[in-house]
Design an enzyme around this catalytic site. Structure first.
Site, mmCIF file in Angstrom:
data_model
loop_
_atom_site.group_PDB
_atom_site.id
_atom_site.type_symbol
_atom_site.label_atom_id
_atom_site.label_comp_id
_atom_site.label_asym_id
_atom_site.label_seq_id
_atom_site.Cartn_x
_atom_site.Cartn_y
_atom_site.Cartn_z
ATOM 1 C CD GLU A 23 -2.955 -1.157 2.284
ATOM 2 O OE1 GLU A 23 -2.747 -0.416 3.266
ATOM 3 O OE2 GLU A 23 -3.951 -1.888 2.205
ATOM 4 C CD GLU A 69 -3.827 -5.968 3.818
ATOM 5 O OE1 GLU A 69 -2.616 -5.902 3.529
ATOM 6 O OE2 GLU A 69 -4.401 -5.128 4.531
#
Length: 897
Positions: free
Chosen positions: A483, A558
């Site tokens: 991220e 994820e």
């Protein structure tokens, strides 16, 4: 570079051939000595260190040369003199450190506590930050004079600096990195030596509990001047079958040889040329680590290495009818490397590896040995619950066993390089790995995180990780980041391109990926800089991504982030929307800082398991998923934190503003939570209800059924109390006190069965599950009596007397019939006799501030955990006793041998 064809195999790096746990004067040419015992420790700085005198900025130029072997830039040159121009008191060999605490590594000072309300919840409300020193006294015999002496550190948190006999040696800032420093110029052969290590673990440097201290193993290596370089072996294997099975068919059958390419990097640290030959012999590797039969051998032609230079010895061979590494049968081999100088053995090394093919495809997902294998993975942080971040092999092994029990087949090392022992275990136990590097690049997430080091160290850290880990057959993906803020900024895409390029240089056999939270990263060009694309929480974007990227493999890097507390249920239960915000839970949940275990509660950025699975089932090309998370972990107690890092999950301005509002509201609450709610199992390793939901999906051939909630609701007689059933069957019938409440069948995209109109009456709930019309599995829950006794059950009743082995004892609060009383929270005291010690206690309650190191603990919803460790070199019976007021006590016996 797209990895849509079969990839060559990889090997795994292991310890050298000879590993000693104590001082030795063996004439063997290569020794690797475990250096964990007998360290002195103080949580303080040397009194003569001035402000910022040993800050990273001040000593940067002294540290950078430690990583010279892992950069393509010009080597950094170590300045003359000592950092700061001072010989620091704590580094001096004659300093009296006897008042310091004596301890063994690995060590995490943060887990010792205490918990404090004012500490940040996102990092576990534990005191992990600060400056500390470790000192080790050791003798190096005169017979070692002429050898090279290295200190290997598997992990130290963080900004480590090393002195030997008062002289600065080097160090490494990244707390998750493994690294080595050369002690040779500073060693006193034939006398006592003192190694001093200073750590500076800054606050606001992590988004989760990082731990503090030298939390992984430390080794002393002794080698000849001509030797195999650090992480200097690399084995790749290649299999070329004539065809591959189609989607869902049987695995690859290998009748042709596997071609092996072996690289051995040799260093000559002497002042004269060295004439050398290298012999590589391949053995089968048994489950216990012993070598089996020899299957191949090859010797290089002689060559010369110039003084203070290195050479790469490359050889090839083949293995007839190789035994493949797979999840079911993790077969392995080992390459034994022998280095000869002028006919004399001067070094030896061992490299375990496995033979398998991996392939990420556009249409059929991930193939292992030609067989489609759905990635059923979890993300996990590195802490071991009540043990903290201090590495323990048995604790890691237990985690993998629990993960495999509900069908998990892969681990993502979130968000950093893992302990080498984790990779060794995954190799041995048949578990896939997504090996991750960084949580951020240049754009930081916290004030003191890795963005401060990125420019100086990212190449060094990344190449070191790749070389350390590239021989592990369990690894199938290299993750270049999690991220990262740069995923939304095209002017920074060059970073992804560079990191992928480095990975391809160091290991061209595996693809790169990253975990991307911005949906736009799949379309704005960022995706073209990695081989396999990973989306975080975007099952609704899978089809759109495929349409825009028809040649790039895709997976869920994820997923879910569903939150729950083991054994907690709140009413009313929301209707199934596949995305129920935790803010909609009953007010009693907020009052208790728990989250209902009906498994529909998620933060604003996340999804339920059901929503992810529908996205995968509608798009069968998706290679699989990594759930956030397998285990609860210390820190990040979403939804009960005020962690601004949660905002990093949002790119849509409206969604980000809504989350900011929620965080502002939560910030006004006196929040006690110190660990996460995300786990499929809790911090102790006890299954939550979600364990069975994933088991029903991931083990479809395993007959199972699970009812929730528990059936102790004296305050709800006659009130609606929804009942859910998780089963690998396709339909089920529910009974309350023998009366059928109806038979239900799973519909399309339905993954659980719900009876939402059940009115509570005490007694027995029973479910009978069916599959293809046939009886498949049953489960029942009963209303229990009052707590009457304690019960103890050890996961292993025999442990090794090595001072490291553990037994995990489950403590159950039971009624007189032996049924777990689900709403019990009795205070329990523990005592132990024999050659063992209680090292930790816990109960899985995210709001508990009880010390992990105390020999007493409250139960949480009927359960608690005691971790017992053996004493080194002491055998015999260990007896653990549990007592609680008003309850019958219990004992359990463990044999240390």
């Amino acid at each position: 570079m797209k990895f849509v064809k079969v990839l060559p195999l990889v090997a795994l790096v292991a310890f050298p051939a000879v590993v000693f746990a104590a001082k030795t004067e063996s004439p063997l040419p290569h020794e690797k000595i475990l250096l964990d015992s007998g360290w002195r420790f103080v949580k303080a700085d040397s009194p003569d260190v001035g402000t910022n005198q040993l800050s990273y900025k001040a000593i940067r130029d002294w540290l950078l040369p430690t990583g010279n072997a892992f950069t393509t830039n010009a080597p950094a040159v170590k300045p003359e003199g000592e950092p700061g121009g001072t010989n620091y008191l704590f580094a001096q060999p004659d300093f009296n450190d006897s008042p310091w605490r004596l301890l063994n590594l690995p060590h995490d000072w943060g887990i010792e506590g205490p918990f404090k309300q004012e500490y940040p919840g996102e990092t576990g409300k534990l005191p992990w930050w600060g400056i500390a020193w470790y000192r080790k006294h050791l003798e190096i015999p005169a017979s070692d004079d002429g050898k090279r002496i290295y200190l290997d550190v598997d992990g130290a948190m963080s900004y480590a600096s090393v002195w030997c006999n008062g002289k600065f040696v080097g160090g490494w800032p990244y707390g998750y990195a493994s690294w080595q420093v050369d002690l040779t110029p500073f060693v006193k052969f034939g006398g006592e030596n003192v190694i001093a290590i200073r750590l500076d673990n800054p606050p606001n440097s992590s988004r989760w509990y990082p731990g503090g201290g030298i939390y992984r193993n430390v080794w002393l290596e002794k080698v000849s001047p001509v030797h195999v370089a650090h992480w200097g072996t690399y084995v790749t294997t290649q299999i070329w079958p004539t065809s591959y099975p189609s989607h869902g068919s049987s695995s690859l059958s290998v009748q042709t040889p596997a071609a092996l390419k072996m690289q051995v990097k040799l260093e000559n640290d002497s002042d004269t040329p060295a004439a050398v030959t290298v012999k590589n012999e391949i053995f089968e590797l048994k489950e216990n680590g012993d070598k089996g039969k020899s299957v191949a051998a090859v010797v290089t032609d002689g060559f010369t290495i110039q003084p203070h230079k290195s050479n790469l010895a490359e050889t090839q061979t083949a293995i007839e009818n190789p035994k493949l590494w797979s999840l079911e049968k993790p077969n392995r081999y080992v390459m034994v490397t022998s280095v000869f100088q002028d006919g004399k053995l001067v070094d030896n090394d061992e490299t375990p590896f496995g033979i398998r093919t991996i392939q990420f495809t556009v249409d059929n997902g991930f193939l292992l040995n030609g067989k489609c294998v759905k990635i059923q993975g979890v993300c996990d942080h590195h802490d071991l619950g009540a043990l903290g971040s201090a590495i323990n092999v048995r604790a890691l092994e237990r985690q993998i066993q629990i993960l495999k029990s509900f069908g998990c087949n892969a681990i993502r090392t979130s968000h950093n390089p893992p302990a080498p022992e984790l990779l060794d275990l995954c190799d041995k136990m048949g578990m896939l790995v997504m090996d991750e590097s960084f949580d951020c690049w240049e754009r930081g997430k916290t004030h003191n995180d890795y963005h401060l080091l990125f420019d100086d160290w990212h190449e060094r850290d990344w190449r070191a990780e790749l070389r350390r880990d590239r021989n592990h057959p369990s690894i199938i993906l290299w993750s270049i980041g999690n991220e990262v803020g740069e995923q939304s900024h095209p002017d920074k895409f060059w970073i992804a391109r560079e990191l992928t390029g480095i990975a391809h240089q160091e290991d061209p056999t595996r693809p790169t990926t990253s975990a991307n939270s911005d949906e736009h990263a799949g379309f704005n060009g960022f995706q073209t800089n990695e081989d396999v694309f990973g989306y975080n929480y975007k099952p609704f974007a899978y089809a759109k991504f495929r349409q825009a990227n028809p040649s790039q493999p895709l997976f869920g890097s994820e997923t879910a982030s569903t939150v729950s507390s083991r054994g907690e249920y709140f009413f009313p239960v929301p209707a199934n929307t596949n995305n129920v915000s935790y803010k909609k839970s009953d007010k009693s949940a907020l009052a208790n800082f728990q989250v209902s275990s009906y498994d529909y509660y998620v933060p604003g950025w996340a999804t339920t398991p059901d929503a992810e699975w529908r996205g995968e089932d509608e798009n069968s090309f998706v290679a699989g998923e990594f759930v956030w998370t397998g285990f609860d972990y210390l820190g990040e107690p979403t939804p009960y934190n005020s962690d601004s890092s949660n905002l990093l999950n949002f790119t849509d301005p409206a969604e980000k503003a809504a989350m900011q509002k929620e965080l502002d509201e939560l910030g006004k609450i006196h929040v006690p939570s110190r660990s996460s709610y995300f786990g499929i199992v809790d911090l102790c390793g006890f299954p939550k209800d979600r364990y069975y939901l994933y088991q029903s999906r991931w083990r479809p051939d395993f007959p199972m059924a699970h009812i929730l909630p528990h059936w102790n609701w004296p305050d709800r007689v006659g009130q609606i109390t929804p009942v859910y059933v998780y089963t690998s069957g396709d339909e089920a019938e529910l009974f309350l006190n023998g009366k059928s409440l109806g038979r239900k069948k799973k519909g399309r995209y339905e993954y659980r069965l719900e009876w939402n109109e059940v009115k509570y009456q005490p007694g027995t709930l029973k479910v009978v599950a069916y599959k293809n019309g046939k009886r498949w599995a049953t489960d029942e829950v009963k209303t229990t009596g009052a707590p009457a006794k304690l019960e103890l059950k050890a996961d292993r009743d025999k442990i090794a007397a090595d001072g490291n082995d553990l037994s995990f004892i489950t403590v159950t609060v039971a009624d007189k019939h032996g049924l777990q009383v689900p709403r019990s929270h009795n205070h329990i005291k523990f005592s132990i006799q024999g050659p063992g010690e209680i090292v930790a206690t816990d109960n899985g309650d995210a709001t508990s501030f009880e010390s992990f190191e105390a020999p007493e603990h409250d139960a949480f919803n009927g359960l608690a955990l005691v971790i017992v460790r053996s004493e080194a070199s002491k055998t015999g019976r260990i007896t653990l006793k549990a007592e609680s007021d008003g309850l019958k006590s219990a004992t359990v016996h463990i044999r240390s041998k």
